[in-house]
Design a protein around this motif. Sequence first.
Motif, mmCIF file in Angstrom:
data_model
loop_
_atom_site.group_PDB
_atom_site.id
_atom_site.type_symbol
_atom_site.label_atom_id
_atom_site.label_comp_id
_atom_site.label_asym_id
_atom_site.label_seq_id
_atom_site.Cartn_x
_atom_site.Cartn_y
_atom_site.Cartn_z
ATOM 1 N N LYS A 88 -56.778 57.246 -41.445
ATOM 2 C CA LYS A 88 -56.787 56.274 -42.536
ATOM 3 C C LYS A 88 -58.168 56.312 -43.188
ATOM 4 C CE LYS A 88 -53.406 53.176 -40.407
ATOM 5 N NZ LYS A 88 -53.140 51.793 -39.911
ATOM 6 N N PRO A 89 -58.262 56.828 -44.407
ATOM 7 C CA PRO A 89 -59.578 56.989 -45.039
ATOM 8 C C PRO A 89 -60.258 55.649 -45.297
ATOM 9 C CG PRO A 89 -57.886 58.264 -46.191
ATOM 10 C CD PRO A 89 -57.171 57.345 -45.261
ATOM 11 N N GLU A 90 -61.577 55.654 -45.155
ATOM 12 C CA GLU A 90 -62.409 54.528 -45.510
ATOM 13 C C GLU A 90 -63.553 55.024 -46.395
ATOM 14 O OE1 GLU A 90 -63.777 52.319 -42.180
ATOM 15 O OE2 GLU A 90 -61.765 51.917 -41.386
ATOM 16 N N VAL A 91 -64.024 54.168 -47.276
ATOM 17 C CA VAL A 91 -65.102 54.549 -48.186
ATOM 18 C C VAL A 91 -66.337 54.949 -47.372
ATOM 19 C CG1 VAL A 91 -66.636 53.757 -50.022
ATOM 20 C CG2 VAL A 91 -64.234 53.039 -49.997
ATOM 21 N N GLY A 92 -66.883 56.115 -47.700
ATOM 22 C CA GLY A 92 -68.054 56.607 -47.000
ATOM 23 C C GLY A 92 -67.752 57.590 -45.895
ATOM 24 N N ASP A 93 -66.485 57.834 -45.597
ATOM 25 C CA ASP A 93 -66.127 58.790 -44.553
ATOM 26 C C ASP A 93 -66.557 60.201 -44.939
ATOM 27 O OD1 ASP A 93 -65.068 56.903 -42.938
ATOM 28 O OD2 ASP A 93 -62.959 57.483 -43.186
ATOM 29 N N ILE A 94 -67.120 60.925 -43.996
ATOM 30 C CA ILE A 94 -67.430 62.340 -44.182
ATOM 31 C C ILE A 94 -66.196 63.133 -43.767
ATOM 32 C CG2 ILE A 94 -68.963 64.229 -43.574
ATOM 33 C CD1 ILE A 94 -70.311 61.958 -45.074
ATOM 34 N N ILE A 95 -65.671 63.948 -44.677
ATOM 35 C CA ILE A 95 -64.441 64.679 -44.385
ATOM 36 C C ILE A 95 -64.648 66.173 -44.685
ATOM 37 C CG2 ILE A 95 -62.956 62.680 -44.804
ATOM 38 C CD1 ILE A 95 -62.881 65.455 -47.331
ATOM 39 N N VAL A 96 -63.854 66.972 -44.009
ATOM 40 C CA VAL A 96 -63.769 68.406 -44.274
ATOM 41 C C VAL A 96 -62.354 68.671 -44.760
ATOM 42 C CG1 VAL A 96 -63.922 70.721 -43.296
ATOM 43 C CG2 VAL A 96 -65.486 68.941 -42.523
ATOM 44 N N THR A 183 -58.737 71.980 -36.213
ATOM 45 C CA THR A 183 -58.004 70.738 -36.427
ATOM 46 C C THR A 183 -57.775 70.048 -35.098
ATOM 47 O OG1 THR A 183 -56.862 71.710 -38.330
ATOM 48 C CG2 THR A 183 -55.941 69.694 -37.420
ATOM 49 N N VAL A 184 -58.191 68.787 -35.001
ATOM 50 C CA VAL A 184 -57.980 67.982 -33.801
ATOM 51 C C VAL A 184 -57.319 66.674 -34.226
ATOM 52 C CG1 VAL A 184 -60.014 68.989 -32.692
ATOM 53 C CG2 VAL A 184 -60.231 66.826 -33.915
ATOM 54 N N PRO A 185 -56.680 65.953 -33.311
ATOM 55 C CA PRO A 185 -56.121 64.642 -33.671
ATOM 56 C C PRO A 185 -57.217 63.710 -34.185
ATOM 57 C CG PRO A 185 -55.245 65.381 -31.557
ATOM 58 C CD PRO A 185 -56.328 66.346 -31.934
ATOM 59 N N PRO A 186 -57.008 63.060 -35.324
ATOM 60 C CA PRO A 186 -58.074 62.224 -35.915
ATOM 61 C C PRO A 186 -58.551 61.102 -35.006
ATOM 62 C CG PRO A 186 -56.306 62.614 -37.501
ATOM 63 C CD PRO A 186 -55.818 63.116 -36.184
ATOM 64 N N TYR A 187 -57.684 60.600 -34.106
ATOM 65 C CA TYR A 187 -58.114 59.486 -33.256
ATOM 66 C C TYR A 187 -59.144 59.920 -32.212
ATOM 67 C CZ TYR A 187 -54.490 61.431 -30.163
ATOM 68 O OH TYR A 187 -53.719 62.270 -29.392
ATOM 69 N N LEU A 188 -59.347 61.225 -32.052
ATOM 70 C CA LEU A 188 -60.374 61.700 -31.123
ATOM 71 C C LEU A 188 -61.763 61.699 -31.763
ATOM 72 C CD1 LEU A 188 -58.591 64.726 -29.395
ATOM 73 C CD2 LEU A 188 -58.815 62.375 -28.577
ATOM 74 N N VAL A 189 -61.840 61.512 -33.083
ATOM 75 C CA VAL A 189 -63.117 61.497 -33.801
ATOM 76 C C VAL A 189 -63.443 60.055 -34.184
ATOM 77 C CG1 VAL A 189 -64.394 62.331 -35.803
ATOM 78 C CG2 VAL A 189 -62.712 63.808 -34.695
ATOM 79 N N LYS A 190 -64.555 59.552 -33.685
ATOM 80 C CA LYS A 190 -64.988 58.194 -33.990
ATOM 81 C C LYS A 190 -66.017 58.223 -35.120
ATOM 82 C CE LYS A 190 -62.445 56.938 -30.582
ATOM 83 N NZ LYS A 190 -61.090 56.409 -30.870
ATOM 84 N N ARG A 191 -65.993 57.202 -35.941
ATOM 85 C CA ARG A 191 -66.960 57.112 -37.040
ATOM 86 C C ARG A 191 -68.342 56.827 -36.481
ATOM 87 N NH1 ARG A 191 -62.182 55.037 -39.144
ATOM 88 N NH2 ARG A 191 -61.567 55.962 -41.140
ATOM 89 N N ARG A 192 -69.303 57.661 -36.873
ATOM 90 C CA ARG A 192 -70.677 57.515 -36.402
ATOM 91 C C ARG A 192 -71.629 57.600 -37.596
ATOM 92 N NH1 ARG A 192 -71.427 61.136 -31.048
ATOM 93 N NH2 ARG A 192 -72.944 59.476 -30.614
ATOM 94 N N LYS A 193 -72.895 57.307 -37.338
ATOM 95 C CA LYS A 193 -73.882 57.356 -38.419
ATOM 96 C C LYS A 193 -74.111 58.782 -38.894
ATOM 97 C CE LYS A 193 -76.436 53.169 -37.146
ATOM 98 N NZ LYS A 193 -77.757 52.616 -36.741
ATOM 99 N N GLN A 194 -74.000 59.749 -37.990
ATOM 100 C CA GLN A 194 -74.295 61.132 -38.323
ATOM 101 C C GLN A 194 -73.107 62.015 -37.965
ATOM 102 O OE1 GLN A 194 -75.636 63.642 -40.183
ATOM 103 N NE2 GLN A 194 -77.574 62.634 -39.705
ATOM 104 N N LEU A 206 -72.557 72.111 -37.189
ATOM 105 C CA LEU A 206 -71.329 71.448 -36.757
ATOM 106 C C LEU A 206 -71.094 70.252 -37.668
ATOM 107 C CD1 LEU A 206 -69.213 71.588 -34.411
ATOM 108 C CD2 LEU A 206 -70.619 69.919 -33.220
ATOM 109 N N ILE A 207 -69.945 70.228 -38.345
ATOM 110 C CA ILE A 207 -69.565 69.095 -39.185
ATOM 111 C C ILE A 207 -68.287 68.501 -38.605
ATOM 112 C CG2 ILE A 207 -68.989 68.300 -41.501
ATOM 113 C CD1 ILE A 207 -70.402 70.712 -42.625
#
Length: 326
Positions: A88-96, A183-194, A206-207
């Motif tokens: 679920k996209p949020e403003v400011g998300d870094i995406i590939v 490609t990995v399940p999105p729930y395995l990636v947590k939003r972080r500062k970097q 690594l992005i």
Amino acid sequence: MRELQLSLNQTQKVRLQRALEKLESLSSKANSNASVTVADSIPVNYEDGLLKGHGTSEFNGEVVATVCGIVERVNKLVYVRALRARYKPEVGDIIVGRVIEVAPKRWRVEINYSHDAVLMLSSMNLPDGIQRRRTALDELNMRSIFEENDVICAEVRGFQHDGLHLQARSQKYGKLGRGQLLTVPPYLVKRRKQHFHHLENYGIDLIIGCNGFIWVGEHVQVTDDMVVDQVNKSEQDDAKPDENSISPEDQEKNYTRQETRENICRAANAIRVLSTLGFNITVEVITETVDLSTSINVAIHEMLGSEFYVLVAEKESVRRSMTKKK
């Protein structure tokens, strides 16, 4: 833990099951007060007022969970954050993402979301780095910037009437090359500062995209396009070489060393192992997994073998137990 489709012998099965059970016990203790399953009652204070959010419902005068997850509270709002959910996209998300269409004044990008995202020509830096209005000539040269199947990095700008919009107004965003897209399940990636990382020991970048797309590639030094453009222009004025000839400098720029290519493959296999085991994808865990493979001299192709999966699970259980003791 989900069922793992691995061909294990009896000893490996016992070791893996023991490690996963230890990880589950550590996780359940940490989230014992917040984790709920379907139909579990959620304790709330009706006197302060209540707003029922996603994953909750009222049954027989009680607030119950309709999904499995973690109970989150924001002021009067109570909702359940699902453990496994789509991005679920949020403003400011870094995406590939991957470019799938070049349309008038925009690119359409696949970002592992229910709808394709839009990157407007006006929402990114031009190759010359000059801030100016986009002209018809810029629109004609859009394919020189991005074309179909190009992998790019961008930031979520927000939702508008025609869909999700991205922006790439920084030197760290743009086209990605000389690497692998995972490609990995999105729930395995947590939003972080970097989300941008440079592994200096291995010479790779690594992005970790919030959308579950992860890029592993050769390290690229971010430079100022305006300065580079001025230098190149002065060099072209001084000397005009043959168009068919390729200078040694250009050959070196287009060449990736074998050691770097091996490091890219090693990091990519580490991410595949972590994703299969269902572990959260962080730069620390990826680095530890790569270090483990090099310390025990595991070949790159052997990292996808059953024994290495068991070793990673055992090491992760030890790491989490040590972290909890601290």
